[in-house]
Design a protein around this motif. Sequence first.
Motif, PDB file in Angstrom:
ATOM      1  N   LEU A  66       0.972  -1.112  -0.092  1.00 29.94           N
ATOM      2  CA  LEU A  66       0.003  -0.134  -0.287  1.00 29.94           C
ATOM      3  C   LEU A  66       0.870   1.258   0.150  1.00 29.94           C
ATOM      4  O   LEU A  66       0.636   2.167  -0.586  1.00 29.94           O
ATOM      5  CB  LEU A  66      -0.989  -0.226   1.275  1.00 29.94           C
ATOM      6  N   GLY A  67       2.171   1.358   0.561  1.00 27.22           N
ATOM      7  CA  GLY A  67       2.715   2.338   0.772  1.00 27.22           C
ATOM      8  C   GLY A  67       3.705   2.750  -0.625  1.00 27.22           C
ATOM      9  O   GLY A  67       4.214   3.779  -0.640  1.00 27.22           O
ATOM     10  N   ALA A  68       4.012   1.832  -1.392  1.00 25.45           N
ATOM     11  CA  ALA A  68       4.868   1.774  -2.369  1.00 25.45           C
ATOM     12  C   ALA A  68       4.054   2.321  -3.794  1.00 25.45           C
ATOM     13  O   ALA A  68       2.628   2.532  -3.699  1.00 25.45           O
ATOM     14  CB  ALA A  68       5.335   0.652  -2.798  1.00 25.45           C
ATOM     15  N   ASP A  69       4.736   2.791  -4.577  1.00 24.68           N
ATOM     16  CA  ASP A  69       4.351   3.418  -6.025  1.00 24.68           C
ATOM     17  C   ASP A  69       4.564   2.547  -7.039  1.00 24.68           C
ATOM     18  O   ASP A  69       3.838   2.573  -8.156  1.00 24.68           O
ATOM     19  CB  ASP A  69       4.940   4.777  -6.205  1.00 24.68           C
ATOM     20  N   LEU A  70       5.417   1.524  -7.034  1.00 27.69           N
ATOM     21  CA  LEU A  70       5.509   0.498  -8.040  1.00 27.69           C
ATOM     22  C   LEU A  70       6.214  -0.826  -7.562  1.00 27.69           C
ATOM     23  O   LEU A  70       7.035  -0.643  -6.733  1.00 27.69           O
ATOM     24  CB  LEU A  70       6.710   1.198  -9.148  1.00 27.69           C
ATOM     25  N   LEU A  71       5.738  -2.089  -7.959  1.00 28.91           N
ATOM     26  CA  LEU A  71       6.387  -3.033  -7.849  1.00 28.91           C
ATOM     27  C   LEU A  71       7.203  -3.667  -8.919  1.00 28.91           C
ATOM     28  O   LEU A  71       6.880  -3.599 -10.061  1.00 28.91           O
ATOM     29  CB  LEU A  71       5.299  -4.558  -7.413  1.00 28.91           C
ATOM     30  N   LEU A  72       8.558  -3.644  -8.626  1.00 25.12           N
ATOM     31  CA  LEU A  72       9.546  -4.164  -9.570  1.00 25.12           C
ATOM     32  C   LEU A  72       9.791  -5.866  -9.541  1.00 25.12           C
ATOM     33  O   LEU A  72       9.867  -6.044  -8.379  1.00 25.12           O
ATOM     34  CB  LEU A  72      10.827  -3.330  -9.386  1.00 25.12           C
ATOM     35  N   HIS A  73       9.547  -6.444 -10.525  1.00 27.12           N
ATOM     36  CA  HIS A  73       9.776  -7.943 -10.570  1.00 27.12           C
ATOM     37  C   HIS A  73      10.385  -8.514 -11.665  1.00 27.12           C
ATOM     38  O   HIS A  73       9.806  -9.157 -12.660  1.00 27.12           O
ATOM     39  CB  HIS A  73       8.562  -8.698 -10.247  1.00 27.12           C
ATOM     40  N   PRO A  74      11.669  -7.887 -12.085  1.00 27.39           N
ATOM     41  CA  PRO A  74      12.182  -8.306 -13.369  1.00 27.39           C
ATOM     42  C   PRO A  74      12.931  -9.787 -13.159  1.00 27.39           C
ATOM     43  O   PRO A  74      14.315  -9.791 -13.575  1.00 27.39           O
ATOM     44  CB  PRO A  74      13.290  -7.307 -13.687  1.00 27.39           C
ATOM     45  N   ALA A  75      12.222 -10.770 -13.131  1.00 29.16           N
ATOM     46  CA  ALA A  75      12.580 -12.319 -12.806  1.00 29.16           C
ATOM     47  C   ALA A  75      13.580 -12.683 -13.973  1.00 29.16           C
ATOM     48  O   ALA A  75      13.041 -12.403 -15.044  1.00 29.16           O
ATOM     49  CB  ALA A  75      11.890 -13.089 -12.242  1.00 29.16           C
ATOM     50  N   TYR A  76      14.444 -13.399 -13.736  1.00 36.35           N
ATOM     51  CA  TYR A  76      15.077 -14.389 -14.805  1.00 36.35           C
ATOM     52  C   TYR A  76      14.186 -15.608 -15.103  1.00 36.35           C
ATOM     53  O   TYR A  76      14.193 -16.070 -16.250  1.00 36.35           O
ATOM     54  CB  TYR A  76      16.545 -14.686 -14.228  1.00 36.35           C
ATOM     55  N   ASN A  77      13.727 -16.174 -14.059  1.00 38.11           N
ATOM     56  CA  ASN A  77      12.631 -17.257 -14.238  1.00 38.11           C
ATOM     57  C   ASN A  77      12.000 -17.246 -13.125  1.00 38.11           C
ATOM     58  O   ASN A  77      12.114 -16.960 -12.074  1.00 38.11           O
ATOM     59  CB  ASN A  77      13.425 -18.585 -14.727  1.00 38.11           C
ATOM     60  N   GLU A  78      10.694 -17.556 -13.480  1.00 41.03           N
ATOM     61  CA  GLU A  78       9.476 -17.639 -12.248  1.00 41.03           C
ATOM     62  C   GLU A  78       8.258 -18.355 -12.762  1.00 41.03           C
ATOM     63  O   GLU A  78       7.786 -18.033 -13.806  1.00 41.03           O
ATOM     64  CB  GLU A  78       9.057 -16.257 -12.069  1.00 41.03           C
ATOM     65  N   ASN A  79       8.285 -19.546 -12.064  1.00 38.69           N
ATOM     66  CA  ASN A  79       6.996 -20.192 -12.480  1.00 38.69           C
ATOM     67  C   ASN A  79       5.780 -19.606 -12.339  1.00 38.69           C
ATOM     68  O   ASN A  79       4.881 -19.833 -13.298  1.00 38.69           O
ATOM     69  CB  ASN A  79       6.990 -21.563 -11.483  1.00 38.69           C
ATOM     70  N   THR A  80       5.507 -18.697 -11.289  1.00 35.02           N
ATOM     71  CA  THR A  80       4.265 -17.978 -11.284  1.00 35.02           C
ATOM     72  C   THR A  80       4.636 -16.531 -11.095  1.00 35.02           C
ATOM     73  O   THR A  80       4.355 -15.714 -11.677  1.00 35.02           O
ATOM     74  CB  THR A  80       3.342 -18.729 -10.157  1.00 35.02           C
ATOM     75  N   GLY A  81       4.867 -16.237  -9.718  1.00 34.83           N
ATOM     76  CA  GLY A  81       5.114 -14.929  -9.466  1.00 34.83           C
ATOM     77  C   GLY A  81       3.926 -14.305  -8.643  1.00 34.83           C
ATOM     78  O   GLY A  81       3.268 -13.342  -9.019  1.00 34.83           O
ATOM     79  N   THR A  82       3.593 -15.178  -7.509  1.00 31.93           N
ATOM     80  CA  THR A  82       2.167 -14.860  -6.741  1.00 31.93           C
ATOM     81  C   THR A  82       2.371 -13.179  -6.428  1.00 31.93           C
ATOM     82  O   THR A  82       1.247 -12.745  -6.279  1.00 31.93           O
ATOM     83  CB  THR A  82       2.393 -15.727  -5.602  1.00 31.93           C
ATOM     84  N   VAL A  83       3.623 -12.531  -6.150  1.00 30.93           N
ATOM     85  CA  VAL A  83       3.728 -11.115  -5.639  1.00 30.93           C
ATOM     86  C   VAL A  83       2.980 -10.398  -6.612  1.00 30.93           C
ATOM     87  O   VAL A  83       2.645  -9.203  -6.383  1.00 30.93           O
ATOM     88  CB  VAL A  83       5.089 -10.831  -5.259  1.00 30.93           C
ATOM     89  N   LEU A 131      -1.489  -6.425  -7.550  1.00 34.09           N
ATOM     90  CA  LEU A 131      -2.426  -6.138  -8.429  1.00 34.09           C
ATOM     91  C   LEU A 131      -3.653  -5.898  -7.286  1.00 34.09           C
ATOM     92  O   LEU A 131      -4.327  -5.006  -7.374  1.00 34.09           O
ATOM     93  CB  LEU A 131      -2.780  -7.156  -9.347  1.00 34.09           C
ATOM     94  N   VAL A 132      -3.959  -6.668  -6.312  1.00 32.03           N
ATOM     95  CA  VAL A 132      -4.947  -6.673  -5.582  1.00 32.03           C
ATOM     96  C   VAL A 132      -5.041  -5.563  -4.617  1.00 32.03           C
ATOM     97  O   VAL A 132      -6.154  -5.249  -3.976  1.00 32.03           O
ATOM     98  CB  VAL A 132      -5.422  -8.182  -5.130  1.00 32.03           C
ATOM     99  N   ALA A 133      -3.625  -5.075  -4.400  1.00 38.08           N
ATOM    100  CA  ALA A 133      -3.666  -4.009  -3.259  1.00 38.08           C
ATOM    101  C   ALA A 133      -3.723  -2.623  -4.087  1.00 38.08           C
ATOM    102  O   ALA A 133      -3.444  -1.709  -3.575  1.00 38.08           O
ATOM    103  CB  ALA A 133      -2.232  -4.323  -2.694  1.00 38.08           C
ATOM    104  N   GLY A 134      -3.778  -2.735  -5.437  1.00 35.94           N
ATOM    105  CA  GLY A 134      -3.762  -1.460  -6.289  1.00 35.94           C
ATOM    106  C   GLY A 134      -2.184  -0.768  -6.501  1.00 35.94           C
ATOM    107  O   GLY A 134      -2.204   0.226  -6.558  1.00 35.94           O
ATOM    108  N   LEU A 135      -1.357  -1.743  -6.455  1.00 28.88           N
ATOM    109  CA  LEU A 135       0.056  -1.331  -6.758  1.00 28.88           C
ATOM    110  C   LEU A 135       0.370  -1.450  -8.182  1.00 28.88           C
ATOM    111  O   LEU A 135       0.551  -2.855  -8.558  1.00 28.88           O
ATOM    112  CB  LEU A 135       0.990  -2.126  -5.854  1.00 28.88           C
ATOM    113  N   PRO A 136       0.916  -0.726  -9.062  1.00 25.19           N
ATOM    114  CA  PRO A 136       1.335  -1.166 -10.312  1.00 25.19           C
ATOM    115  C   PRO A 136       2.396  -1.960 -10.489  1.00 25.19           C
ATOM    116  O   PRO A 136       3.384  -1.854  -9.553  1.00 25.19           O
ATOM    117  CB  PRO A 136       1.487   0.294 -10.864  1.00 25.19           C
ATOM    118  N   VAL A 137       2.511  -2.722 -11.549  1.00 20.19           N
ATOM    119  CA  VAL A 137       3.721  -3.826 -11.644  1.00 20.19           C
ATOM    120  C   VAL A 137       4.263  -3.425 -12.868  1.00 20.19           C
ATOM    121  O   VAL A 137       3.961  -3.248 -13.929  1.00 20.19           O
ATOM    122  CB  VAL A 137       2.889  -5.312 -11.598  1.00 20.19           C
ATOM    123  N   LEU A 138       5.760  -3.485 -12.891  1.00 24.29           N
ATOM    124  CA  LEU A 138       6.622  -3.757 -13.747  1.00 24.29           C
ATOM    125  C   LEU A 138       7.408  -5.079 -13.824  1.00 24.29           C
ATOM    126  O   LEU A 138       8.140  -5.407 -12.902  1.00 24.29           O
ATOM    127  CB  LEU A 138       7.675  -2.725 -13.786  1.00 24.29           C
TER     128      LEU A 138
END
Length: 373
Positions: free
Chosen positions: A269-286, A291-298
């Motif tokens: 809730l306090g952040a402005d952007l989620l960064l998740h530039p993974a090399y590999n990731e089966n899912t990526g629950t975060v 998304l459901v907390a209203g935080l934009p994702v890259l």
Amino acid sequence: MQLAFCLYKYFPFGGLQRDFLRLALACQARGHVVRVYTIEWRGEVPEGFEVLLVPVSGLTNQRRYARFTAWVGNDLARRPADRVVGFNKMPALDIYFAADPCFEDKARTQRNRLYRMTGRYRHFAAYERAVFAPDSRTEILMISPLQQPLFQKYYGTADERFHLLPPGIALDRRAPADAAELRAAVRADFGLAGGDLLLLQIGSGFKTKGLDRSLKALAALPPELGCRCRLFAIGDDDPKLFRAQARALGLADRVDILRGRSDILRFLLGADLLLHPAYNENTGTVLLEALVAGLPVLTTAVCGYAAYISDADAGRVLAEPFEQACLDQVLAQMLNDEPARRRWAANGLAYAEQADIYSNAERAADVILGNGR
């Protein structure tokens, strides 16, 4: 029924571990008995769980895991279970929860040929084959549609053995009615001014999740933008290399690396952007938790759940093959575009209201309790 769950390690903040706990609790809530085999357990043991710490050791992971399998097999021979559910690939499972990507594909596409001559390769390839081979009877709970074709490519696994599950996002990750007040409180706690931008990266396994990429992108921001930005990385991993990288990039005063913690919603809730530039990731629950907390994702397209970000129009997904310059450019664009961030946040909250991204544990319990030998 007596259910036996097998996983090598439990700690409260891992994605696989949280999937296991939700599923085991869902089965227990239906009146079934939970027994857990693990080498390590960190955190509280839920009431009613029988947790067996398997006393094995070895110089390598494969040696420990082989001994774990043998010990569990001997115990199950003495005290049988109606279903044996694995969260790591191993022989003699009734059900496998596919939290990890295809090992054989990674070995053939990301390693050189000599790797396939090692003992490590032979062990993990054999354990994966025990689950997916055509003559195996293990039912497979899939949480990433990207992985099924890979398993079938190498093993010829029958379609009917796969059960694709929806994501299992905890309802307590959704933005509450007082989200604005919680956002203001967490930003005040960390001394963030109104014009400051907080970037967030969450996930154990900093290397796999691409924290090095995030640090490079932060360092590449234009000075007038970069000076307004802070990055919090949260996860159970050794931070030494990444703190050294941050110092080398001149970011030591703008990067905080924190241990895994239970109050993740406050940071979402306090952040402005989620960064998740993974090399590999089966899912990526975060990704979906943001998304459901209203935080934009890259994020990167290799993540199994990246498609949800695109479907919801809740951020940006970088195409493969990955290019650092592209991440640098898109990060700057997103941080400079406050109206777009507000739109992505609103889209994520709207998507959270109507999409089935919560019922993973319940659907998995249906398969476990309705199938088996």
